[in-house]
Design an enzyme around this catalytic site. Sequence first.
Site, mmCIF file in Angstrom:
data_model
loop_
_atom_site.group_PDB
_atom_site.id
_atom_site.type_symbol
_atom_site.label_atom_id
_atom_site.label_comp_id
_atom_site.label_asym_id
_atom_site.label_seq_id
_atom_site.Cartn_x
_atom_site.Cartn_y
_atom_site.Cartn_z
ATOM 1 N N ASP A 80 17.638 11.046 4.538
ATOM 2 C CA ASP A 80 18.409 9.823 4.686
ATOM 3 C C ASP A 80 18.261 9.026 3.400
ATOM 4 O O ASP A 80 17.693 9.515 2.426
ATOM 5 C CB ASP A 80 17.935 9.036 5.930
ATOM 6 C CG ASP A 80 19.082 8.265 6.567
ATOM 7 O OD1 ASP A 80 19.659 7.406 5.900
ATOM 8 O OD2 ASP A 80 19.391 8.541 7.736
ATOM 9 N N ILE B 182 20.607 10.278 13.755
ATOM 10 C CA ILE B 182 19.485 11.224 13.665
ATOM 11 C C ILE B 182 19.639 12.188 12.493
ATOM 12 O O ILE B 182 18.709 12.852 12.121
ATOM 13 C CB ILE B 182 19.304 12.004 14.986
ATOM 14 C CG1 ILE B 182 20.508 12.915 15.290
ATOM 15 C CG2 ILE B 182 19.092 11.031 16.170
ATOM 16 C CD1 ILE B 182 20.303 13.841 16.488
ATOM 17 N N LYS B 183 20.828 12.280 11.929
ATOM 18 C CA LYS B 183 21.096 13.113 10.738
ATOM 19 C C LYS B 183 20.411 14.479 10.827
ATOM 20 O O LYS B 183 19.795 14.926 9.857
ATOM 21 C CB LYS B 183 20.694 12.365 9.464
ATOM 22 C CG LYS B 183 21.560 11.107 9.213
ATOM 23 C CD LYS B 183 21.389 10.549 7.817
ATOM 24 C CE LYS B 183 22.312 9.388 7.528
ATOM 25 N NZ LYS B 183 22.062 8.168 8.341
ATOM 26 N N ARG B 184 20.509 15.131 11.951
ATOM 27 C CA ARG B 184 19.941 16.455 12.097
ATOM 28 C C ARG B 184 20.882 17.494 11.462
ATOM 29 O O ARG B 184 22.053 17.208 11.217
ATOM 30 C CB ARG B 184 19.724 16.805 13.573
ATOM 31 C CG ARG B 184 18.770 15.851 14.311
ATOM 32 C CD ARG B 184 17.414 15.776 13.655
ATOM 33 N NE ARG B 184 16.412 15.128 14.494
ATOM 34 C CZ ARG B 184 15.813 13.966 14.197
ATOM 35 N NH1 ARG B 184 16.131 13.302 13.108
ATOM 36 N NH2 ARG B 184 14.878 13.484 14.987
#
Lengths: 325, 325
Positions: free
Chosen positions: A108, B104-106
Amino acid sequence: MDRLIRAIDEKANPSVVGLDPTPMLLPEPLLAAARAASASERAEALAQAYFSFNKAIIDAVKDVVPAVKPQIAMYEALGVSGVATYVRTTSYAHDAGLYVLGDIKRGDIGSTASAYASHLSGMPPLEDGYEDDATTDVDLWHEDAVTVNPYLGTDGITPFVEAADRADKDLFVLVRTSNPSSRELQELDAEGTPVSDRVGDLVETWGEPTRGDFGYSRVGAVVGATHREVGRRLRARLPHTFFLVPGFGAQGGTAADIAPMFDSAGRGALVNSSRGIIGAWRKDALAETITTEAAALDCVATAARTAALTMKKSIVTELEKNLGN
Amino acid sequence: MDRLIRAIDEKANPSVVGLDPTPMLLPEPLLAAARAASASERAEALAQAYFSFNKAIIDAVKDVVPAVKPQIAMYEALGVSGVATYVRTTSYAHDAGLYVLGDIKRGDIGSTASAYASHLSGMPPLEDGYEDDATTDVDLWHEDAVTVNPYLGTDGITPFVEAADRADKDLFVLVRTSNPSSRELQELDAEGTPVSDRVGDLVETWGEPTRGDFGYSRVGAVVGATHREVGRRLRARLPHTFFLVPGFGAQGGTAADIAPMFDSAGRGALVNSSRGIIGAWRKDALAETITTEAAALDCVATAARTAALTMKKSIVTELEKNLGN
């Protein structure tokens, strides 16, 4: 990366066991409690079973391999109970003397990347600045390294590098993954150079201030075992970058595929196998007849140990052949 | 994406409040328990404070905004206690009638991506196949959508699209992020087209089978508010892709920057502000004099509500200006 390299040298084994449990990888007796539980209690029951499974495997391989790599996705699939089992597992593996590589693939920007970097550095301080606050000494995740996604660029990586340096830990940045569609982005031609090579160049730069005794920095790269020529090319291009190599075994990568990712001293890469080790018990013809949890865990442990020793032998034999040339 | 678009229409407000707590964003009375706790208990105390803080904000803005976006990194920084608070927060926001966008940027491959997709689809079944197993009905994360990283390509995305379609939920793929170094990879020139546009094209393709009543698919794109021309270009290029727009406010994006990301009907984008809303209380001159937790939460809530209303007005005014042209 020195701690990892020394651990590999000590065990004479550049391989790591992926702790990626799924219901399908657990022998039937370990699923009994989850089957009996109500829907709302099933995640907790399964999370307990995952820990028993992991514990048996860790005990069985801890004198064979230098490291384990739990894949957090498998635990998140069980919600908070699963995440708690992830942490119990990293803690148990750490106490067993293993290097714990958390496969979390976080990434991120800015302050958010700093928050994720708490995986390595401990919880955030109550005031600005880390030095004055004892809370950052509390290691909440018990990971010696984590994997990180590079799509957000330098300011998504820097907090991890700083945290790793402060805590004597490492990170591995995704460069070329082992899956078929990895080429869609990673092999796009960016002004004459594949995107993955560009990312690799960034990894060399990010790691530069943190090189250790063996010439490798704290910023490693994930390079899949399924691309032999890419691995060879990246090894030459990134001389100070240690590789984490997934895709061995179940995904099709062979010892011959991964050999070019090592340096001339036989160092520079750590090869992961997950299902090939933790699911090895499924090839035991007697496994289906087992009815108790203890016997099932025994079967899992014995098969995992044998598979880990076989993997070690196949990699070391291949490397010795190459060193002999 | 229909559920989100209808929620936006109902509130006449295309903005979302980012629930990204940090110790520095909490008024002093909320930190008292964490300060008094031993180092090992501090994470739990802080996690409790985060929930009180989030609850006050959710109650204050739930009739103003259609959605909230908790950033899981902030919670992971507190270990398992933090993740538990993340889930308490998503559950509370869900029960308050808000659309919950889990930031969550998975992103991972194949079976691992499927495990992460459990964020949307419920826990994994004990047998192959979803239909026969009631456990998948248990929603462990209470998210209506999640953000996903595209670096691994199609096979890292497909499991999320399938899970979203099954559960009437959505996903947002990182295309062009709001941070300065996003250009390092995302704006690399890939055979005449920036990498971010290539990813955008993939997003259109991934979403194609899931288009809803408003022409937008279940696969949205994250496009930062800090790149006005990029936003305009991507809006034209990706007519069926709904945008999540971070970077408004604290990161420098203005209402004029984000206007080009909306379609001609004033739809097509959801603008996020985090610190601008949840940290608005810090501009209240009286905040420093507050000594009780209840008064601190009151101050946080009032300031957040005012800031959310101001944000709504600034975006809606800008959009009306554009629609008038």
